[in-house]
Motif scaffolding. Structure first.
Motif, PDB file in Angstrom:
ATOM      1  N   THR A  77      -0.873  20.930  83.932  1.00  0.00           N
ATOM      2  CA  THR A  77      -1.589  19.962  84.753  1.00  0.00           C
ATOM      3  C   THR A  77      -3.075  20.304  84.846  1.00  0.00           C
ATOM      4  OG1 THR A  77      -1.657  18.827  86.879  1.00  0.00           O
ATOM      5  CG2 THR A  77      -1.153  21.169  86.946  1.00  0.00           C
ATOM      6  N   ASP A  78      -3.888  19.289  84.907  1.00  0.00           N
ATOM      7  CA  ASP A  78      -5.315  19.514  85.121  1.00  0.00           C
ATOM      8  C   ASP A  78      -5.555  19.775  86.611  1.00  0.00           C
ATOM      9  OD1 ASP A  78      -6.551  19.134  82.437  1.00  0.00           O
ATOM     10  OD2 ASP A  78      -5.543  17.202  82.585  1.00  0.00           O
ATOM     11  N   ASP A  79      -6.700  20.322  86.920  1.00  0.00           N
ATOM     12  CA  ASP A  79      -7.040  20.721  88.283  1.00  0.00           C
ATOM     13  C   ASP A  79      -7.840  19.604  88.957  1.00  0.00           C
ATOM     14  OD1 ASP A  79      -8.040  21.898  90.603  1.00  0.00           O
ATOM     15  OD2 ASP A  79      -8.470  23.801  89.625  1.00  0.00           O
ATOM     16  N   PRO A  80      -7.365  19.074  90.082  1.00  0.00           N
ATOM     17  CA  PRO A  80      -8.108  17.998  90.737  1.00  0.00           C
ATOM     18  C   PRO A  80      -9.492  18.430  91.220  1.00  0.00           C
ATOM     19  CG  PRO A  80      -6.317  18.762  92.142  1.00  0.00           C
ATOM     20  CD  PRO A  80      -6.146  19.428  90.809  1.00  0.00           C
ATOM     21  N   ARG A  81      -9.705  19.732  91.381  1.00  0.00           N
ATOM     22  CA  ARG A  81     -11.037  20.211  91.788  1.00  0.00           C
ATOM     23  C   ARG A  81     -12.072  20.015  90.684  1.00  0.00           C
ATOM     24  NH1 ARG A  81      -8.816  25.900  93.598  1.00  0.00           N
ATOM     25  NH2 ARG A  81      -7.875  25.442  91.601  1.00  0.00           N
ATOM     26  N   ARG A  82     -11.584  19.709  89.456  1.00  0.00           N
ATOM     27  CA  ARG A  82     -12.501  19.436  88.340  1.00  0.00           C
ATOM     28  C   ARG A  82     -12.849  17.946  88.232  1.00  0.00           C
ATOM     29  NH1 ARG A  82     -10.623  21.484  82.914  1.00  0.00           N
ATOM     30  NH2 ARG A  82     -12.693  20.744  82.384  1.00  0.00           N
ATOM     31  N   ALA A  83     -12.459  17.173  89.222  1.00  0.00           N
ATOM     32  CA  ALA A  83     -12.742  15.738  89.216  1.00  0.00           C
ATOM     33  C   ALA A  83     -14.235  15.491  89.014  1.00  0.00           C
ATOM     34  CB  ALA A  83     -12.284  15.102  90.524  1.00  0.00           C
ATOM     35  N   ASP A  84     -14.529  14.421  88.312  1.00  0.00           N
ATOM     36  CA  ASP A  84     -15.916  13.984  88.140  1.00  0.00           C
ATOM     37  C   ASP A  84     -16.307  13.243  89.419  1.00  0.00           C
ATOM     38  OD1 ASP A  84     -18.374  13.452  86.865  1.00  0.00           O
ATOM     39  OD2 ASP A  84     -17.638  11.490  86.199  1.00  0.00           O
ATOM     40  N   VAL A  85     -17.316  13.732  90.112  1.00  0.00           N
ATOM     41  CA  VAL A  85     -17.735  13.154  91.391  1.00  0.00           C
ATOM     42  C   VAL A  85     -19.097  12.486  91.220  1.00  0.00           C
ATOM     43  CG1 VAL A  85     -18.288  13.634  93.811  1.00  0.00           C
ATOM     44  CG2 VAL A  85     -16.453  14.905  92.663  1.00  0.00           C
ATOM     45  N   LYS A  86     -19.162  11.246  91.668  1.00  0.00           N
ATOM     46  CA  LYS A  86     -20.410  10.481  91.607  1.00  0.00           C
ATOM     47  C   LYS A  86     -20.594   9.735  92.922  1.00  0.00           C
ATOM     48  CE  LYS A  86     -21.554  11.029  87.166  1.00  0.00           C
ATOM     49  NZ  LYS A  86     -20.989  12.272  86.827  1.00  0.00           N
ATOM     50  N   LYS A  87     -21.856   9.580  93.330  1.00  0.00           N
ATOM     51  CA  LYS A  87     -22.191   8.836  94.545  1.00  0.00           C
ATOM     52  C   LYS A  87     -23.084   7.669  94.176  1.00  0.00           C
ATOM     53  CE  LYS A  87     -21.937  12.827  97.520  1.00  0.00           C
ATOM     54  NZ  LYS A  87     -22.032  13.078  98.923  1.00  0.00           N
TER      55      LYS A  87
END
Length: 184
Positions: A77-87
């Protein structure tokens, strides 16, 4: 402000089912949208019939998106903490659309933005129209879908036999279709 990555991490930790999924979470607060995206789900902000912001898919390679799964059944599984975050700053009347890959593989962002403009604040009607369009295009063998355009760009080829038979690398892509719409 609530953090969409924290929301995703908490949900991922609580998941105890076999399988995996991509994820896109968006928190809208104080005139700003914060997107956290893992995989090829994604979101846009539409304004006056135009797409003014879009998330980018996270893929290991073409058509192999990052996935979140229960670690016991899916150790890679991939790590959700590596999500790409944009505002992105929002304006009154903006439309935020989140969708699974079954939406974005079949409907260009600009077409979704136009539907947002045509539905002027009716989120339920807009989501239904977007989902219906995605499904219709996913079953259309002649439609040149965003997925097939990307496949050709990535070098996906037909066999010589298919080419001789007149087969074309076109069509929609059948997949799950989930759509969430919110007007600001």
């Amino acid at each position: 402000m609530r953090n969409p990555v924290d929301i995703m991490v908490r949900a991922h930790k609580m998941t105890r089912v076999v399988g995996s999924s991509t994820a896109c979470v968006c928190v809208v607060e104080e005139g700003e949208a914060t997107f956290a995206n893992v995989g090829d789900a994604g979101g846009i902000v539409a304004r006056n019939g135009a797409c003014v912001f879009k998330t980018e898919p996270m893929q290991h390679e073409f058509n192999m998106p990052f996935q979140l799964g229960w670690k016991e059944a899916y150790p890679e599984t991939d790590d959700p903490r590596r999500a790409d975050v944009k505002k992105v700053r929002l304006k009154r009347g903006d439309c935020v659309v989140l969708g699974s890959d079954g939406l974005w593989d079949n409907v260009p962002h600009e077409d979704v933005a136009i539907l947002c403009d045509e539905n002027e604040g009716d989120a339920v009607k807009c989501a239904e129209q977007i989902a219906r369009l995605a499904f219709s295009r996913s079953t259309d063998e002649e439609y040149d879908s965003p997925f097939m355009i990307a496949a050709r760009r990535e070098g996906m080829e037909l066999t010589w036999a298919e080419k001789l038979q007149g087969v074309k690398l076109t069509g929609g892509k059948m997949d799950d279709i989930a759509v969430v719409v919110a007007f600001v």
